[in-house]
Design an enzyme around this catalytic site. Structure first.
Site, PDB file in Angstrom:
ATOM      1  N   CYS A 230       0.840  -1.202   0.000  1.00  9.70           N
ATOM      2  CA  CYS A 230       0.000   0.000   0.000  1.00  9.70           C
ATOM      3  C   CYS A 230       0.866   1.240   0.000  1.00  9.70           C
ATOM      4  O   CYS A 230       1.326   1.665   1.043  1.00  9.70           O
ATOM      5  CB  CYS A 230      -0.923   0.005   1.214  1.00  9.70           C
TER       6      CYS A 230
ATOM      7  N   PHE B  16     -10.068  -4.565 -15.644  1.00 15.57           N
ATOM      8  CA  PHE B  16     -10.418  -5.952 -15.980  1.00 15.57           C
ATOM      9  C   PHE B  16      -9.924  -6.319 -17.379  1.00 15.57           C
ATOM     10  O   PHE B  16     -10.646  -6.950 -18.165  1.00 15.57           O
ATOM     11  CB  PHE B  16     -11.926  -6.174 -15.871  1.00 15.57           C
TER      12      PHE B  16
ATOM     13  N   ARG C 166      -8.498  -8.566 -19.392  1.00 17.98           N
ATOM     14  CA  ARG C 166      -8.156  -9.993 -19.452  1.00 17.98           C
ATOM     15  C   ARG C 166      -9.233 -10.738 -20.228  1.00 17.98           C
ATOM     16  O   ARG C 166     -10.360 -10.269 -20.362  1.00 17.98           O
ATOM     17  CB  ARG C 166      -7.992 -10.582 -18.047  1.00 17.98           C
ATOM     18  N   GLN C 167      -8.829 -11.891 -20.763  1.00 16.19           N
ATOM     19  CA  GLN C 167      -9.757 -12.780 -21.473  1.00 16.19           C
ATOM     20  C   GLN C 167     -10.505 -12.037 -22.586  1.00 16.19           C
ATOM     21  O   GLN C 167     -11.711 -12.196 -22.774  1.00 16.19           O
ATOM     22  CB  GLN C 167     -10.736 -13.427 -20.488  1.00 16.19           C
ATOM     23  N   ASN C 168      -9.771 -11.195 -23.317  1.00 21.42           N
ATOM     24  CA  ASN C 168     -10.292 -10.492 -24.485  1.00 21.42           C
ATOM     25  C   ASN C 168     -11.445  -9.545 -24.171  1.00 21.42           C
ATOM     26  O   ASN C 168     -12.344  -9.334 -24.991  1.00 21.42           O
ATOM     27  CB  ASN C 168     -10.728 -11.494 -25.564  1.00 21.42           C
ATOM     28  N   ARG C 169     -11.413  -8.948 -22.975  1.00 24.92           N
ATOM     29  CA  ARG C 169     -12.434  -7.970 -22.617  1.00 24.92           C
ATOM     30  C   ARG C 169     -11.817  -6.932 -21.677  1.00 24.92           C
ATOM     31  O   ARG C 169     -10.768  -7.169 -21.078  1.00 24.92           O
ATOM     32  CB  ARG C 169     -13.626  -8.637 -21.919  1.00 24.92           C
TER      33      ARG C 169
END
Length: 292
Positions: free
Chosen positions: A129, A271, A273-276
């Protein structure tokens, strides 16, 4: 720019573990990412009247320590240009010899006039942090960042999709330990320019920005930044100080990060990842991301 790989032996440690599979345990060797404190000291003032102060203690993965110190000084507003930084050395006046490579001293140019109240506000930064060193929430909100240009670059959505895999392929230390964050700087076409790893997300980014500062490449107005994990306010703030217009994260951004990105004129994607991915601010920079 290129993406040099530098993995000092102190960046990782070999340990003995008991590896359990089902009900069977065997002794094996594992590799862990190293985590050690780095003290950043700063020297300033005219010749013959130099002062030295401890500015920060951060938990980091050893390696690229000068870049980390330079990036920290720049993103925290202690210096505003490469010219204000006279030199970086491992501090020789440390009591225990084995700790010398854990203390970096940054010598500011005699003409540099650091904000003394900021120097007296000793930071302590954990590896998880970076914002813990702030003395107050008000100080966080008051962090001065330039508003980014309202022109270019435009990045194709297809390029954003490619970045996590290109980052992972370049993470040699992560491949050995599985325990490090990365910050990677890309061109708008997806070419990897710089990558640094660390146990702390903020340290990895400071190393990238410090490398760019020392190479005279700031501001980074024509780049895309990808960070592993989530996008916090502090990562947005540091990226804005360096002039980075597009920040993409494998994880989610925080609400304060998105609010800051709107104010700074920064495009934030989460987000990835995974083509999005989701675009949270200034979507105009991502070609094909605005519904017809």
């Amino acid at each position: 720019m290129s993406a040099p790989v530098f993995l000092p032996p102190t960046s990782y440690e070999y340990v003995t573990v008991h590896r359990v599979q089902g009900t069977t345990a065997v002794e094996a060797t594992d590799v862990l990412a190293a985590e050690e404190p780095l003290e950043i000291r700063v020297g300033f003032g005219p010749a013959g009247q130099r002062q030295h102060r401890t500015l920060s203690i951060t938990m980091r993965t050893p390696g690229h320590d000068f870049e980390l110190a330079a990036g920290f000084l720049f993103t925290e507003g202690i210096i505003s240009s490469r010219q204000e930084l006279q030199g970086l050395v491992y501090c020789p006046d440390v009591e225990k010899e084995e700790e010398r490579e854990n203390v970096v001293r940054a010598e500011l140019a005699p003409s540099a006039l650091p904000d003394l109240p900021r120097l007296e506000r000793h930071f302590y930064t954990s590896s998880s942090c970076g914002v813990c060193g702030k003395t107050s929430i008000e100080a966080v909100h008051a962090a001065a960042c330039p508003v980014l240009p309202t022109t270019g670059p435009q990045v194709a959505a297809s390029v954003i999709h490619l970045l996590p895999e290109r980052q992972r392929q370049a993470q040699e230390l992560f491949e050995q330990t599985g325990g490090l964050h990365a910050a990677a700087l890309f061109s708008p076409e997806g070419e990897l320019l710089l990558l640094r790893e660390d146990v702390g997300r903020h340290n990895a980014l400071d190393k990238v920005i410090g490398a760019a500062l020392l190479q005279g490449l700031l501001p980074l107005h024509n780049t895309v930044l990808l960070v592993s994990g989530r996008a916090s306010f502090e990562l947005v703030q540091k990226a804005a100080v360096a002039g980075i217009p597009v920040l993409a994260a494998v994880g989610a951004p925080s609400s304060l990060a998105v609010q800051a990105a709107h104010n700074f004129g920064m495009t934030v994607c989460g987000f990835v990842r995974q083509n999005r991915f989701n675009v949270y601010s200034h979507a105009w920079r991502i070609a094909g991301s605005v519904p017809a």
